[in-house]
Each structure stands twice: as structure tokens, then as C-alpha cells.
Design an enzyme around this catalytic site. Structure first.
Site, short mmCIF file in Angstrom:
data_model
loop_
_atom_site.label_atom_id
_atom_site.label_comp_id
_atom_site.label_asym_id
_atom_site.label_seq_id
_atom_site.Cartn_x
_atom_site.Cartn_y
_atom_site.Cartn_z
N ILE A 25 0.84 -1.20 0.00
CA ILE A 25 0.00 0.00 0.00
C ILE A 25 0.87 1.25 0.00
O ILE A 25 0.67 2.17 -0.80
CB ILE A 25 -0.95 -0.01 1.20
N ASP A 60 10.66 2.66 7.34
CA ASP A 60 10.31 1.25 7.32
C ASP A 60 11.60 0.45 7.44
O ASP A 60 12.43 0.47 6.53
CB ASP A 60 9.60 0.88 6.02
N ALA A 66 -4.68 2.64 8.20
CA ALA A 66 -4.05 1.32 8.25
C ALA A 66 -4.65 0.48 9.37
O ALA A 66 -5.54 -0.33 9.13
CB ALA A 66 -2.54 1.47 8.44
N ARG A 67 -4.19 0.69 10.60
CA ARG A 67 -4.70 -0.04 11.76
C ARG A 67 -4.75 0.89 12.95
O ARG A 67 -3.83 1.68 13.19
CB ARG A 67 -3.81 -1.24 12.08
N ASP A 85 -9.59 6.44 9.34
CA ASP A 85 -10.50 5.41 8.85
C ASP A 85 -10.50 4.21 9.79
O ASP A 85 -11.33 3.31 9.63
CB ASP A 85 -10.10 4.97 7.44
N GLU A 93 -13.65 0.01 17.54
CA GLU A 93 -14.50 0.13 16.34
C GLU A 93 -15.86 -0.51 16.59
O GLU A 93 -15.92 -1.69 16.94
CB GLU A 93 -13.81 -0.51 15.14
N HIS A 145 -13.94 2.73 8.47
CA HIS A 145 -13.08 1.61 8.03
C HIS A 145 -13.43 1.19 6.60
O HIS A 145 -13.71 0.03 6.32
CB HIS A 145 -13.23 0.43 9.00
#
Length: 350
Positions: A178, A197, A257-258, A282, A287, A306
Site C-alpha cells: 500500500i 520502514d 491502516a490499523r 479510517d 471500532e 473503516h
């Protein structure tokens, strides 16, 4: 004849799995049994020791019967489900990670579990860039006010005016499937892209035209930061009260993402002070977020439920990847995306 459970929902329907497997395994006689769970209308949650699952153990056990292969999106394949399915030889999960499957139980039973990397990469990347643009240009706020007959001419005042991606420094935390697509799109806009990263090497970064830096440098230099990392014990709350203060005044933060990558507790204060100029989310630590969630009333916050991966192409691609793995299993070929390789070879019970 091979008996197959296709356990879908209102996003990846059982019919998508069945059609994809019929196309991927010509010449094989398949006997389908179906299960359709309530997601996404009904939120996913923990079930019997697995996460982000939809439906009950009892539903899956009844639907499985003597099936040898199961293809699923979110149905819970718990230790109890696996125990009650003595004929099951392979589980194909059409998600980026099979969190709704008890991998330890599947491995102990000699059942390989496959997953679907990259199924939503294009959709999630496009959505992340959309959130950036929406936050930087105040698109949702302008729309909401105009529908109330409020003309936000003040957004043209210099101190309130939006920001451009062209010439901006944008930091991407995580550079997998992504993140790399997001970088390509941002570069087309004219942004300078920083990447944090530890699994990306300098040669790849150089060839992609992005700058590889450590997280702290990325936060100090980026006017926009977008998260694209996986959640591990090391990455949980990797952005938190301490390092979020490294961001430049007025920075924009995006998380599609998370939820666990971000510590949500300090965000209302950072927004109120103006240290964060805007926040676009998102995903969440809970949630759906509760009614009294502090960010509901914080300024300059964009929230979506989400939806980053919610495209028809994602559903089609997910079913196709899972079906492709099942077809390889039927032909006795090597599987490509196995979450528990120790269950191989053969996928037979121990």
C-alpha cells in the site's frame, strides 16, 4: 468430488468464492455448501479466541459438515470449529492476514491456512490519498457547512487556506504494497516522499525516488504523515504522545491502516492546541468509536467507518486469490501464500 464451504458475507459473497473456484479449478467436481455472515452491516469482533470475526462458531460448524476445503472472509475458524471438522484439509482466508483463524489449532491439525496479500492495496492507497486531500483542503467541512447555507469564504483567508501536495514533504510510515502505491501517487502530485520502514533497503528507496529515514526524522520533517505499517508488538502505538510532538506545527496526520498503530489519547489535545492541523481517520482503537469519543468533538477531524478497502475490485480480487490457492491445493501444487507453513507438506492432519 471435493466438498467446499464458501463462507462469505455482504462484501465477499459466497457466490464470488464459488465462481472464482470454478474458474480456477476446471475439471474438478466441486460440491459447495454456503454460509453468509452479517458483516459489514453487523460489526466484526472477537469470537472464541480469534479477532475480527463475523458469525458464530455454531454457524460455521453446522455449515462445514464434512467439507474438505473452506474459503472465508471473516467467519471464525476457532480451535473449537477446527476440532469439530475432522475432514477439513485446507482453509483459504481472503484477507491480508487471517486474524479470524486460530493458526495454532490449524497447524496442530495439519491444516494449511492461506491468505490474500495485496488484495486491497490499490483501494487502500487511493483512499489514503483521498483522506490527505480532504484534510488538507477542508473538503468535508466545506461541504457540511454549505449544506447548512454557510458560505465559508473565510477558508480563503491566508491563515485558514488549505495546503497543496505539490512541493509538500509527506512521510509514509510503512512501505509495503500500500505504501509504495501511495508514494507513486504522491510523487505524481509533486510531493517529496519520506519513508520510515526498517524492512525497506536504501537501494529500493533510491530506485523508487523516495527518501528512507528513521521515524523521528520523518516526523520532524513531514507536513503530512500517513500510516501504512502492520501491527506487531513493536509497532503498537508507534505514534504516541512523545513522538507526535515532533511533528511541525499544523501537520496533517492520516491513519487508514490499523488503529493500534496510533495512540489516540493525546490527539484531542494536539488538535485543540493547533499542533495538529488536521486528522483523518479510517481506523480506530475501538471500532466503532463510542458516542462519547473525544475526537467526535475535536476540531478538524475527518472520520470514515473503516472503508479504505471497500471497492468491488477488492472483493473480486480477494475471492480470486483465495480460490487460486484452493485450486493449487486441489492440484497438489505448491501454495503461494501460507500463513502457517509448518502445516505443510500436503495439508494432511497430523
Amino acid at each position: 468430488m471435493t466438498k467446499v464451504l464458501v463462507a462469505g458475507d455482504d462484501f465477499v459473497a459466497p457466490e464470488l468464492f464459488a465462481d472464482a473456484l470454478i474458474g480456477a479449478a476446471p475439471g474438478h467436481t466441486l460440491d459447495f455448501r454456503t454460509l453468509r455472515t452479517g458483516w459489514p452491516v453487523e460489526p466484526f469482533g472477537p469470537v472464541g479466541g480469534v479477532k475480527e470475526a463475523s458469525g458464530t462458531e455454531e454457524q460455521v460448524i453446522e455449515a462445514l459438515g464434512d467439507a474438505e476445503i473452506a474459503l472465508t472472509q471473516m467467519a471464525p475458524f476457532t480451535a473449537e470449529v477446527i476440532k469439530q471438522a475432522p475432514n477439513l484439509r485446507m482453509i483459504g482466508c481472503c484477507r491480508g492476514g487471517p486474524v479470524n483463524i486460530d493458526l495454532a489449532a490449524a497447524t496442530a491439525a495439519g491444516i494449511p491456512v492461506t491468505y490474500a496479500p495485496g488484495r486491497n492495496a490499490a483501494a487502500a492507497a487511493e483512499f489514503a490519498v483521498g483522506l490527505m486531500l480532504a484534510a488538507m483542503r477542508r473538503i468535508p467541512a466545506s461541504d457540511a457547512d454549505l449544506k447548512k447555507n454557510i458560505w465559508r469564504g473565510d477558508f480563503y483567508a491566508y491563515e485558514n487556506a488549505g495546503l497543496e501536495l505539490d512541493g509538500a514533504t509527506v512521510g509514509l510510515v510503512g512501505y509495503g504494497a500500500i505504501g509504495s502505491i501511495v508514494a507513486r501517487v504522491l510523487k505524481a502530485f509533486g510531493a517529496h516522499v519520506l519513508v520510515a520502514d526498517p524492512y525497506t533497503d536504501k537501494d529500493k528507496a533510491l530506485s523508487d525516488g523516495v527518501e528512507l529515514v528513521v521515524l523521528e526524522e520523518l516526523l520532524r520533517r513531514s507536513s503530512v504523515v500517513s500510516l501504512h505499517a502492520r501491527v506487531t508488538p513493536e509497532t503498537r502505538h508507534m505514534l504516541n504522545a512523545d513522538n507526535l510532538r515532533l511533528l511541525p506545527q499544523g501537520a496533517v496526520l492520516v491513519n487508514s491502516a490499523r488503529g493500534d498503530l496510533l495512540d489516540y489519547a493525546p490527539l484531542p489535545g494536539l488538535l485543540e492546541s493547533g499542533h495538529l492541523g488536521a486528522l483523518a481517520l479510517d481506523v480506530y482503537d475501538i471500532e466503532p468509536p463510542p458516542a462519547d469519543w473525544p475526537l467526535h468533538s475535536a476540531p478538524n477531524v475527518i472520520t470514515t467507518p473503516h472503508l479504505a478497502g471497500a471497492t468491488r475490485q477488492t472483493a473480486d480480487r480477494a475471492a480470486a486469490i483465495a480460490a487460486g490457492e484452493a485450486a493449487r491445493f486441489l492440484r497438489g501444487e505448491e501454495l503461494r501464500f501460507v500463513a502457517n507453513p509448518e502445516a505443510l507438506p500436503g495439508g494432511q492432519r497430523s
